[in-house]
Enzyme design. Structure first.
Site, PDB file in Angstrom:
ATOM      1  N   ASP A 154       0.870  -1.170   0.000  1.00  0.00           N
ATOM      2  CA  ASP A 154       0.000   0.000   0.000  1.00  0.00           C
ATOM      3  C   ASP A 154       0.911   1.224   0.000  1.00  0.00           C
ATOM      4  O   ASP A 154       1.705   1.419   0.924  1.00  0.00           O
ATOM      5  CB  ASP A 154      -0.892   0.026   1.247  1.00  0.00           C
ATOM      6  CG  ASP A 154      -1.964  -1.056   1.214  1.00  0.00           C
ATOM      7  OD1 ASP A 154      -2.313  -1.506   0.106  1.00  0.00           O
ATOM      8  OD2 ASP A 154      -2.456  -1.445   2.283  1.00  0.00           O
ATOM      9  N   ASP A 214     -14.035  -3.196  -2.573  1.00  0.00           N
ATOM     10  CA  ASP A 214     -14.063  -2.957  -1.134  1.00  0.00           C
ATOM     11  C   ASP A 214     -15.497  -3.159  -0.676  1.00  0.00           C
ATOM     12  O   ASP A 214     -16.429  -2.605  -1.270  1.00  0.00           O
ATOM     13  CB  ASP A 214     -13.604  -1.538  -0.799  1.00  0.00           C
ATOM     14  CG  ASP A 214     -12.139  -1.310  -1.132  1.00  0.00           C
ATOM     15  OD1 ASP A 214     -11.379  -2.300  -1.136  1.00  0.00           O
ATOM     16  OD2 ASP A 214     -11.756  -0.156  -1.403  1.00  0.00           O
TER      17      ASP A 214
END
Length: 253
Positions: A11, A130
């Site tokens: 990330d 998500d």
């Protein structure tokens, strides 16, 4: 028996690897190039690179960091974050990525998935979803976009089916509730999507111990096992994880 792949996830924020809990409270986890070298040496099969604030900041993926990672990786790597157009996807692939991961833009403009699959091939198109629990929806899970900030009202499993129909070659669901919590993957979410699509599914969000990876395969049916913090902070070594999986009846690459 299918061979399950292990996929560390970088990330990226401001050129550094970071990791948070439930998409917030980020902490520094190192230089992406050094992390990539280490993971490749330790037996990673794939690598994910997600520019986690690109969409919210309304900017493109940091291509210079993509190029630096591409220069040292010895495994295929997938890049996501801020990919909103076909030109964005093309630029990321030209910078050295093997696949692009599309989330918010693909939800808002599903034709982008069709165009990307037609231009580059479905095998290069990952759709990231998500999701968070919503008992009012058929699957019990709702799609979130904009880095997990915006609820859509759309059923996550239904969107996975649509994404596959539009050309996605891999589905990457991440549970908001489980992300970074190290309490285990959201197995019903993974299994619900795996049962609904024909393409490979990546388990993401929540791995805290080796048993969680095993559950993702044996209960969730995951094809690829993605994790971040347990690898970044040395809590689990990839080579040890792959041996554990093999010892428990899961074939690894």
């Amino acid at each position: 028996m299918k061979k399950v792949l292990v996929m560390p996830c970088l990330d990226i924020k401001e050129g550094r690897v970071v990791k948070g809990v439930q998409f917030v409270n980020l902490r520094d986890a190192g230089d992406p190039v050094e992390c990539t070298r280490t993971y490749c040496e330790n037996g990673a099969d794939e690598l994910a690179f997600l520019d986690i604030t690109a969409t919210l900041e309304k900017r493109k993926t940091t291509l210079d960091v993509v190029r630096r990672v591409a220069g040292v990786t010895t495994v295929p790597f997938t890049v996501g974050g801020g990919i909103a157009t076909l030109a964005d996807a093309e630029a990321v692939l030209a910078a050295g990525a093997d696949r692009v991961s599309i989330s918010s833009a693909g939800y808002r403009h599903p034709e982008l998935l069709e165009e990307a699959a037609k231009r580059f091939g479905s095998e290069k198109v990952v759709v990231a979803i998500d999701a968070d629990k919503n008992p009012s929806l058929p699957s019990g899970y709702e799609v979130y976009i904009d880095g997990g900030k915006t609820a859509t009202g759309t059923d996550a499993v239904e969107w996975a089916k649509q994404a596959e129909a539009r050309g996605a070659g891999i589905i990457l669901p991440t549970s908001k509730a489980c992300d970074g919590a190290k309490s285990g993957y959201d197995l019903p979410l993974i299994k619900g999507i795996k049962d609904a699509v024909q393409v490979p599914v990546i388990a993401s969000g929540g791995a805290g111990k080796m048993e969680h990876f095993l559950e993702a395969v044996k209960i969730g049916g995951a094809d690829i096992l993605l994790a971040a913090s347990v690898f970044h902070f040395g809590e689990i070594i990839i080579a040890d994880l792959k041996k554990y999986l093999r010892d428990n009846g899961v074939a690894t690459a």
